[in-house]
Design a protein around this motif. Structure first.
Motif, short mmCIF file in Angstrom:
data_model
loop_
_atom_site.label_atom_id
_atom_site.label_comp_id
_atom_site.label_asym_id
_atom_site.label_seq_id
_atom_site.Cartn_x
_atom_site.Cartn_y
_atom_site.Cartn_z
N SER A 81 0.97 -1.25 0.15
CA SER A 81 -0.15 0.05 0.09
C SER A 81 0.88 1.16 0.04
CB SER A 81 -0.97 -0.11 1.34
OG SER A 81 -0.31 -0.10 2.39
N GLU A 82 2.16 1.03 0.71
CA GLU A 82 2.87 2.31 0.78
C GLU A 82 3.30 2.62 -0.68
OE1 GLU A 82 4.61 2.17 5.35
OE2 GLU A 82 5.36 1.00 3.59
N ALA A 85 0.66 3.77 -2.93
CA ALA A 85 0.69 5.43 -2.93
C ALA A 85 1.75 6.13 -3.49
CB ALA A 85 0.42 5.54 -1.38
N SER A 88 0.88 6.21 -7.23
CA SER A 88 -0.08 7.14 -7.54
C SER A 88 0.34 8.58 -7.38
CB SER A 88 -1.32 6.99 -6.62
OG SER A 88 -1.77 5.83 -6.49
N THR A 131 -3.45 0.96 -7.06
CA THR A 131 -3.15 2.36 -7.52
C THR A 131 -4.42 2.68 -8.42
OG1 THR A 131 -2.11 1.29 -9.61
CG2 THR A 131 -0.49 2.38 -7.96
N PHE A 134 -6.89 3.80 -5.38
CA PHE A 134 -6.61 4.99 -4.91
C PHE A 134 -6.00 6.25 -5.61
CE2 PHE A 134 -6.76 1.64 -1.73
CZ PHE A 134 -7.80 2.17 -0.71
N ASP A 142 -8.01 13.80 -3.88
CA ASP A 142 -8.43 12.40 -4.33
C ASP A 142 -9.42 12.31 -5.64
OD1 ASP A 142 -9.40 9.71 -4.37
OD2 ASP A 142 -9.99 9.73 -2.12
#
Length: 145
Positions: A81-82, A85, A88, A131, A134, A142
């Motif tokens: 998830s890191e 992020a 993204s 990705t 999010f 967002d």
């Protein structure tokens, strides 16, 4: 020593033993080392599996377990998830042409290179989905619909 501290002590002792072992330990060897029953060791192994990269090898009918990297690496290694992020932010930076997008893209590349092949495969499976779930713009907005 309280029961809670003794459980922590056992877990830390087992993490140390699994890190130091070259060939790995069987569940029975772990139980003998900690002077507990096999079921207790199975529970401890399951907890360790959540936090560390526990390698399982099968030698005939015997399963052996070991932690293949140093314990500190489990806390320093970025999660899927890191990395997603950061991916993204890099993608948004490319789209919007922000100043730091090239530096962030290089950082992302270095992070991905640091993973071994098994981690890269695991990461690639998660990264595309994360990705897409999010997306963000570089100003932090967002972009999910």
């Amino acid at each position: 020593m309280t029961k809670r501290l003794s459980n922590l002590d056992r877990t830390l002792k087992l993490v140390h033993a699994l890190t130091q072992s070259i060939e790995g330990l069987t569940l029975d060897e772990m139980a003998s080392l900690l002077e507990v029953n096999r079921r207790t060791v199975e529970r401890l192994r399951n907890v360790i599996l959540i936090h560390f990269d526990l390698e399982e090898t099968i030698d005939g009918r015997i399963k052996r377990f070991r932690i293949k990297d140093s314990p500190g690496r489990a806390y320093a290694r970025p999660s899927s998830s890191e990395v997603a992020a950061l991916q993204s932010v890099v993608d948004a930076g490319r789209r919007e042409g922000t100043v730091n997008s090239e530096a962030l893209e290089k950082l992302l590349s270095k992070i991905k290179i640091a993973f071994d092949s098994a981690e890269r495969r695991r990461l690639d499976n998660d990264l595309d989905l994360l990705t897409r779930l999010f997306p963000v713009s570089t100003n932090g907005t967002d972009l999910r619909l």
